[in-house]
Each structure stands twice: as structure tokens, then as C-alpha cells.
Design an enzyme around this catalytic site. Structure first.
Site, short mmCIF file in Angstrom:
data_model
loop_
_atom_site.label_atom_id
_atom_site.label_comp_id
_atom_site.label_asym_id
_atom_site.label_seq_id
_atom_site.Cartn_x
_atom_site.Cartn_y
_atom_site.Cartn_z
N VAL A 33 0.84 -1.20 0.00
CA VAL A 33 0.00 0.00 0.00
C VAL A 33 0.87 1.25 0.00
CG1 VAL A 33 -1.70 1.33 1.32
CG2 VAL A 33 -1.93 -1.16 1.12
N PRO A 53 10.87 0.20 9.17
CA PRO A 53 12.00 -0.72 9.35
C PRO A 53 12.33 -1.43 8.03
CG PRO A 53 10.42 -0.96 11.14
CD PRO A 53 9.77 -0.08 10.11
N GLY A 56 10.66 -4.71 6.62
CA GLY A 56 9.28 -4.74 6.15
C GLY A 56 9.09 -4.09 4.80
N ASP A 116 -7.04 2.16 5.25
CA ASP A 116 -8.07 1.19 5.65
C ASP A 116 -8.80 1.56 6.95
OD1 ASP A 116 -9.44 -1.07 4.80
OD2 ASP A 116 -8.34 -2.40 6.17
#
Length: 256
Positions: A33, A53, A56, A116
């Protein structure tokens, strides 16, 4: 009987084309996203800072970082990341952290979008079709992002293949017209004349416009006329001469 006016349909969003060129935008997160948010922001010429980080990071986000297209901080969000920021996007799988970022943004009056979580969005991120200067955004106001993508693809299929180039040429002509007629009071006349050009000329004609064609066409601005492209290029049509008010000399048979 009173004039009828449009009915109010509450629950919508104010659809704007937000200009973020050279604005500092923070993206918290480095997944798929976030990659989409970053691409859209870079396409809008924003200055983007990414906080996430390294473990990720999505491959596309990593690419933006290695190519130095964004400023990157290899860590989790810290409140000082909001210093000097004009807009914030978060895309992390931590509802508590996202909510805290949203509250911090509100305290600083910074517009934010929390992925979201519609109640924690000052604006929504729509599904966008892009063709050169043409941008069409579809928003479901947070109700169905996937449906927005489906609708966008359906609309894109119906658009002429050359619409983006045609708009580019119209933009060039408008800029040249402002040089010819720069005064503010000329505004309404400029708009009417440009509308005539867009209505009378086909998309193919607009795409085919050269700089020389534009200079010739601008010669018809003051009388408020819009000749056909063929007439503009000297492909004379006897039936159109009187209507367009053209006068010329053929060198042997006098004036036409």
C-alpha cells in the site's frame, strides 16, 4: 414557479486536485500500500520521506530508496517525524500506532490518511487513471476500494486512445494564447475561443497540431473565428472562404 436547483446529496467528498509539488509528505510504512502512495506522490512532484524498518520493505519501496527518489529512515515512527511535514500517509499493520499518528497530525493541523481506517482519514486515496496530463479519480468514499479500481478500469476502456496527447496540445495552445492576449479582461473571450477550438476540432486534429499550426490559429483569435485544420494549412475549400472571412491572392487570377 421557482427555478429548480440540484438536490443536495450528502455523504460525498469534495473532489480536488491537490497540488503537492515540492511539498514535504511523510509516508509511514513500507509495504504494498505504501508503494502505491509513494508512486502517486512522486508523480505529483512531492518531496517524500519514508519511515519504516528495512525488514518490512516492499521491493518497489526498496527500489525508490536505492534510487534516492525518497528520503528514508530505517526505524519506526517518531513524533518528531511530523516536523515540517505538509501531509501524512500511514500504511502499517498496527491500528493503535496508526491512531496515535492520526491524533498527533490533528494536534498539528496536518492532513492525514490512515490506510483502511475511513474515520481516521482527512481525505481518501482514490483509484486513478493517468494518460499524460489527464487524470481521472474514482472514489467510493471509503466504501469499496476494490470497486473503485473496477470502475476506473471500465472508464479507461471507453476513452479515446489519443485523449492524453490531445489535451497536451490544447494546453500548449492555451499557454501561447495567454502570451497573445495576456490581459485579465480577455479571460472570458479566451475561454470562449478555446471552447470553440475543442468543440470544432477532432481529437486527431488536435493531436496533429504543430507549433506552426498554433501560430497560424492564434491569428484567428481576435476576430473570434476557428478555421478547420485543412484551411489553416492552406488546403483551400471554396465553400468555406466566405464563412471564415479569408482573403488571399493567388498570383494570377486576382483576389479570392
Amino acid at each position: 414557479m421557482g427555478k429548480e436547483f440540484p438536490e443536495i446529496q450528502g455523504g460525498g467528498s469534495l473532489m480536488l486536485a491537490w497540488q503537492v509539488k515540492n511539498r514535504h509528505v511523510l509516508v509511514v510504512g513500507g509495504g504494498e500500500v505504501a508503494a502505491g502512495r509513494i508512486l502517486a506522490l512522486l508523480n505529483a512532484d512531492a518531496r517524500v520521506t519514508v519511515v519504516s524498518p528495512r525488514e518490512g520493505l516492499n521491493p518497489e519501496v526498496l527500489h525508490r530508496i536505492t534510487q534516492k527518489q525518497v528520503t528514508y529512515h530505517d526505524r519506526v515512527f517518531h513524533p518528531t517525524d511530523l516536523d515540517g511535514v505538509d501531509m501524512v500517509f500511514t500504511a502499517v499493520d498496527d491500528p493503535s500506532a496508526s491512531s496515535q499518528i492520526y491524533k498527533s497530525c490533528h494536534e498539528r493541523h496536518i492532513p492525514a490518511n490512515i490506510a483502511d481506517v475511513p474515520p481516521e482519514c482527512d481525505f481518501y486515496f482514490g483509484s486513478v487513471h493517468r494518460d499524460g496530463p489527464l487524470q481521472i479519480m474514482i472514489s467510493t468514499n471509503g466504501n469499496g476500494p476494490k470497486l473503485a479500481s473496477i470502475v476506473r478500469k471500465q472508464i479507461a476502456k471507453t476513452l479515446p486512445r489519443n485523449i492524453g496527447l490531445a489535451i497536451t496540445k490544447v494546453g500548449e495552445l492555451r499557454r501561447k494564447l495567454r502570451v497573445v492576449a495576456p490581459n485579465t479582461e480577455e479571460g472570458p473571450k479566451r475561454m470562449r475561443w478555446m471552447s470553440k477550438v475543442c468543440e470544432k476540432w477532432s481529437l486527431d486534429d488536435l493531436c496533429d497540431l504543430t507549433d506552426e499550426d498554433m501560430e497560424r490559429l492564434l491569428g484567428f483569435y481576435q476576430p473570434g473565428k476557428v478555421p478547420r485544420l485543412a484551411d489553416l494549412r492552406g488546403e483551400k475549400n471554396e465553400n468555406e472562404d466566405e464563412k471564415l472571412g479569408w482573403v488571399g491572392f493567388d498570383g494570377s487570377f486576382g483576389w479570392w
